[in-house]
Enzyme design. Sequence first.
Site, mmCIF file in Angstrom:
data_model
loop_
_atom_site.group_PDB
_atom_site.id
_atom_site.type_symbol
_atom_site.label_atom_id
_atom_site.label_comp_id
_atom_site.label_asym_id
_atom_site.label_seq_id
_atom_site.Cartn_x
_atom_site.Cartn_y
_atom_site.Cartn_z
ATOM 1 N N SER A 70 0.784 -1.237 0.000
ATOM 2 C CA SER A 70 0.000 0.000 0.000
ATOM 3 C C SER A 70 0.813 1.283 0.000
ATOM 4 C CB SER A 70 -0.950 -0.006 1.204
ATOM 5 O OG SER A 70 -1.870 -1.064 1.110
ATOM 6 N N VAL A 71 2.114 1.216 0.226
ATOM 7 C CA VAL A 71 2.907 2.452 0.190
ATOM 8 C C VAL A 71 2.976 3.030 -1.221
ATOM 9 C CG1 VAL A 71 4.317 1.984 2.226
ATOM 10 C CG2 VAL A 71 5.015 1.064 0.013
#
Length: 637
Positions: A295-296
């Site tokens: 998700s980064v």
Amino acid sequence: MSTPRRPFRALPRARPRWLAGVFVLGFLAILARDVQVQVLQVQHLRAQGQMRYLRTRPLPAQRGVIFAANGLPLAVNTAASTIWGDPRILGKYQSQWPRLARVLGLSIVELGQRLASGGADFAYLARQQPPGVGAAVRALHIPGVGVLPSSRTYFPLGAATTPLIGLVDQAHRGATGMELSYNSWLAAHPGSEQAVYDGRGQVVQVLKVERLSRPGHAIHLSIEPQMQYWAYMALIRSLRHFHAQDGSAVLMNVHTGAILAMVSAPSCNPNQSGACRSPADYVNNAVHQAFEPGSVMKPFAIAAALASDSVSPTQKFHVFHPLWVGGYPITDDVPHHILNIEHILKYSSCIGTAKIALRTPERTLYNMYRAVGFGRIAPLGLPGETAGVLPPWQSWGVARHATISIGYGVSVTTLQLATAYAAIANGGWYVRPTLFAGAGVHRHRVMPAWVANDLRRWLQSVARPGGTGILAAIPGYAVGGKTGTANMANGKDGFYHHRTNATFVGFAPGRHPDLVMAVNLRGSHFAWNFGGIEAAPVFRFTMRRALRTLDVPPRCNTGGKFLEIRVPAGADLHELALRYHSTSRYLMQINQLANPQALEAGAFFKVPMPLGEKDFCRVQTPAVSRAQAEIWSEGGG
């Protein structure tokens, strides 16, 4: 009666001539031999004598020192001893070998092998030994054994810098890390001299210096030793606690690109003999290990969408039902109904991010990823650097278009993540990372300032209550960032169910960031192996101390009553009272000043906290339960 006299016997007349002839022949033989030695064989005999008594020996030189930003050495030369032997002389004293082998820590067989591996009259027996070993060898007084002064590399921070700085081999050449990459710059150039030796192999006289020695050049890095140590200690503690396979972290200045800390684990202490035998102990995972980030990656898909007007900053998205792409559903672990972009980042909604990405052209997303540094090797010149994997946009199908936006189907390094988030933190500029102190700043704009400012504001909610990165919160400071959790690929077109890449990337102070830090731990199989649980505390521990080291004061104390500032040069008490809507008497009271003249420029000073800051200042790091961990890590965050 008289004794009869013995008759006189005359010698042969030829005997004197024979005797004279013998003497003449002997003299001629001696003369001939003398002519042969003094005239005919003079060059050969002189060469033989020089081979036995006149030798060329090396003059050691110091390898270049690697310095940190504050001038302290990270790799420095210390005194050492090199023990050598003359095989022809030492071979006649084999009875002394056990004593010598005992001092050198060798077996008699190893000693013999080293002696045989050298030349006719010189062989290294041991190199880069402590000076005490050299003194002990001298005390043995064994013929044919000599001790030369030399140096060895000592690493003051030990294991904290091994993957970055690297190692040197027995010949004092760079073997890994920066020692290898910049060996030609750091390498010393030994000289040589001619010396006369006696029959016991000891130096009698130095005749001349044949070549002067030249020391290696120094390197001055941007690394801050304290930050390097704190980052390493926090990383190694998290790696051991969560049983991760390896990890790395990078701390960087968002304005200059100066790398203040770059650590990897596992590591080893090169100052201990035999400690660095496994290659995994000195691999720089921050630039060598590429992984699926999870998700980064979401903020960059959103940045591309905002910059291209594919979505608007106030737009909301329905995320309750799974999003089907390519026959597979994209889901969130915790269901939500309608989320704006800030809440999509705060709760790490995969459905919301994928919907935003699918509204954005593939080429636009790809160009944003490339612009912030993904798919490119950072120009640090470190061995083993990788660009990761960023497939060309022409090969994207609908599924890849969606999954790349949530961090699958792409691989990045920890350094790339830190560099990319620096562009969000500094207002939209890609700043080229550097390891060298005083290097010029090279930057170019990669996203509009308003996009970077919105993302910076939204990402602060991730580290606040309800966000997936609450364990990154630092009391008194605004923190922005993003968590990431991705299942590790098993190499068989599938994923491990209980092994993850856990990542957190954040910046502080949140409103006007100076520092960005990326943390990654790979291969954890612990119960709570999420980015917000494993990696975020490493960020919090390191960043809190880094901000204090850089003298960045907290905006308020943890009690939430006062704001702590640093007194500007030339300010007086009355001016501060007007600026912070207070009185001189009250400021003297809360700061315990005896008189207004006691105010010191540069000192920390308490003032009443502005309205609206109460909740922020009271942010505390919470205790973690399993249920909270599951909620905070929703959506792969």
